[in-house]
Design a protein around this motif. Structure first.
Motif, short mmCIF file in Angstrom:
data_model
loop_
_atom_site.label_atom_id
_atom_site.label_comp_id
_atom_site.label_asym_id
_atom_site.label_seq_id
_atom_site.Cartn_x
_atom_site.Cartn_y
_atom_site.Cartn_z
N ASP A 1 1.08 -1.37 -0.56
CA ASP A 1 -0.42 -0.29 0.02
C ASP A 1 0.80 0.89 0.30
O ASP A 1 0.33 2.70 0.32
N TYR A 2 2.57 0.86 -0.18
CA TYR A 2 3.13 2.37 -0.06
C TYR A 2 2.86 2.95 -1.93
O TYR A 2 2.16 2.52 -2.13
N ASP A 3 3.10 4.06 -1.48
CA ASP A 3 2.61 4.94 -2.76
C ASP A 3 3.87 5.30 -4.29
O ASP A 3 4.76 6.04 -2.72
N ILE A 4 3.84 5.18 -5.02
CA ILE A 4 5.17 5.54 -5.44
C ILE A 4 4.45 6.65 -7.14
O ILE A 4 4.03 6.59 -7.67
N GLU A 5 5.48 7.62 -6.55
CA GLU A 5 4.38 8.90 -7.16
C GLU A 5 5.80 8.68 -8.64
O GLU A 5 6.45 8.82 -8.85
N ILE A 6 4.85 9.19 -9.91
CA ILE A 6 5.54 9.00 -11.09
C ILE A 6 6.56 10.18 -11.17
O ILE A 6 7.97 10.13 -11.71
N ASN A 7 6.33 11.38 -10.03
CA ASN A 7 8.09 11.70 -10.49
C ASN A 7 9.39 11.83 -9.56
O ASN A 7 9.74 12.09 -10.26
N SER A 8 8.42 11.15 -8.92
CA SER A 8 9.31 10.54 -7.93
C SER A 8 10.71 9.67 -8.88
O SER A 8 11.32 9.52 -8.76
N LEU A 9 9.49 8.74 -9.32
CA LEU A 9 10.36 7.60 -10.37
C LEU A 9 11.31 8.38 -11.93
O LEU A 9 12.30 7.49 -11.13
N GLY B 1 12.44 11.11 -11.48
CA GLY B 1 13.09 11.89 -10.84
C GLY B 1 14.65 10.90 -10.51
O GLY B 1 15.30 11.42 -11.18
N TYR B 2 13.90 9.41 -9.59
CA TYR B 2 14.79 8.59 -9.68
C TYR B 2 15.83 8.42 -11.39
O TYR B 2 17.80 8.45 -10.91
N VAL B 3 15.22 8.31 -12.48
CA VAL B 3 15.65 7.72 -13.39
C VAL B 3 16.63 8.88 -13.87
O VAL B 3 17.74 8.58 -14.54
N ILE B 4 16.37 9.92 -13.77
CA ILE B 4 16.84 11.21 -14.80
C ILE B 4 18.00 11.63 -13.99
O ILE B 4 19.40 11.67 -14.39
N SER B 5 18.56 11.10 -12.43
CA SER B 5 19.49 11.54 -12.22
C SER B 5 20.59 10.78 -11.83
O SER B 5 21.92 10.33 -12.01
N ASN B 6 19.82 9.42 -11.87
CA ASN B 6 20.58 8.10 -12.22
C ASN B 6 21.28 8.77 -13.65
O ASN B 6 22.41 7.48 -13.89
N LEU B 7 20.66 8.63 -14.40
CA LEU B 7 21.31 8.65 -16.03
C LEU B 7 22.47 9.83 -16.02
O LEU B 7 23.20 9.74 -16.57
N ASN B 8 21.83 10.94 -15.41
CA ASN B 8 22.68 12.66 -15.49
C ASN B 8 24.46 11.68 -14.36
O ASN B 8 24.65 12.36 -14.57
N SER B 9 24.23 11.14 -13.92
CA SER B 9 25.33 10.75 -12.72
C SER B 9 26.02 8.78 -13.25
O SER B 9 26.96 9.10 -13.91
N TYR B 10 25.23 7.96 -12.57
CA TYR B 10 25.92 6.93 -13.26
C TYR B 10 26.50 6.25 -14.50
O TYR B 10 27.43 5.99 -14.76
N TRP B 11 25.30 6.52 -15.17
CA TRP B 11 25.36 6.08 -16.76
C TRP B 11 25.92 7.75 -17.77
O TRP B 11 27.38 6.71 -19.14
N VAL B 12 26.27 8.85 -16.96
CA VAL B 12 27.21 9.85 -17.75
C VAL B 12 28.37 9.21 -17.53
O VAL B 12 29.56 9.35 -18.15
N ASN B 13 28.67 8.76 -16.04
CA ASN B 13 29.87 8.26 -16.04
C ASN B 13 30.89 6.91 -16.63
O ASN B 13 31.65 7.24 -17.09
#
Length: 277
Positions: free
Chosen positions: A139-147, A149-161
């Protein structure tokens, strides 16, 4: 129906856990198995175990012994997962009160290797497969903005490296240099399919498997990238089918594709954030 190795491994782990500890409430599968894209020899078996109370030292030893038993009996499988309280589902690792994580064939009490993030919670809630114990309501909520935001942050850090490292490698080689084909195979598979998954989530507001992301890329991206994507899919399936005669050419195209995916994902993310505001 679960793949035979997954069924065998998880049945053995759950059985071993249940005989050693009364603290395990439920065990669920997520990851590639839950997304119906498990490839034996290429995919991990990702699980999440819900504990009734914070594990004691006796519980920790019981969990460790259960995993050691499974590793001895079924040594050629890659399994990773976390042991957490029900109340901690959907939280960030830093917010979780009690966390054990089995990673790289070791049990960690400091959260090392924990794969708990919005993608994990999304897959668990929508596709999780119960292997043992009580059926839970997530019953926890996963807002699309949170999802997103996590993906773009990961893209611009881990994947940019990754892009930076591969581009640095490319700039340092010349026509007479030897590029290790197996290492490049690994980079082609990992980076191509991994970044296509990011693009898919940002564009479709959903999550897909690596193979699913590959076919999505073939459908959505210009034809000039299709050969490289087909290569990545075949490598992931452990049936390499190469489209390039030159490793330098392949590395050049890989860097170019990853740069394209990075720019396209950020462009789409920016547009979507403006629409939301």
């Amino acid at each position: 129906m679960l793949p035979a190795l997954v069924q065998k491994t998880m049945y053995r782990l759950c059985s071993s856990l249940s005989t050693r500890s009364s603290n395990i409430e439920s065990v669920y599968l997520y990851g590639s198995v839950a997304l119906k894209d498990y490839i034996e020899g290429s995919s991990d078996i990702d699980f999440l175990a819900i504990v009734r109370k914070p594990p004691t030292q006796s519980d920790i030893q019981a969990i460790l012994s259960a995993h050691e038993e499974v590793e001895v009996e079924i040594p050629n499988t890659d399994i990773m997962g976390a042991y957490i309280l029900l109340d901690d589902l959907g939280k960030k690792p830093s917010e979780i009160s009690s966390l054990l994580n089995y990673y790289n064939k070791q049990l960690h009490t400091n959260g090392e290797g924990a794969d708990l993030n919005p993608i994990t919670w999304w897959i668990l809630k929508k596709h999780g497969i119960r292997m043992y114990g009580s059926e839970l309501t997530f019953d926890y909520d996963i807002e699309i903005n949170s999802l997103l935001g996590y993906v773009i942050s990961n893209l611009n850090s881990y994947w940019v490296n990754w892009i930076d490292r591969l581009e640095s490698k490319l700039s340092s080689v010349n026509l007479s240099d030897h590029i290790n084909a197996e290492r490049l195979d690994s980079a082609v598979e990992w980076c191509t399919l991994g970044m296509l998954r990011q693009l898919y989530t940002i564009k479709e507001h959903n999550i897909t498997s690596k193979i699913g992301a590959g076919y999505y890329g073939i459908k959505e991206l210009p034809e000039k990238w299709h050969g490289l994507i087909h290569e990545a899919i075949s490598i992931k399936r452990l049936k390499p089918n190469h489209y390039y005669g030159s490793q330098i050419e392949r590395l050049t195209d890989l860097v170019a594709l990853l740069k394209f995916l990075h720019l396209e994902a950020n462009r789409l993310f920016t547009i979507q954030m403006k629409m939301i505001r």
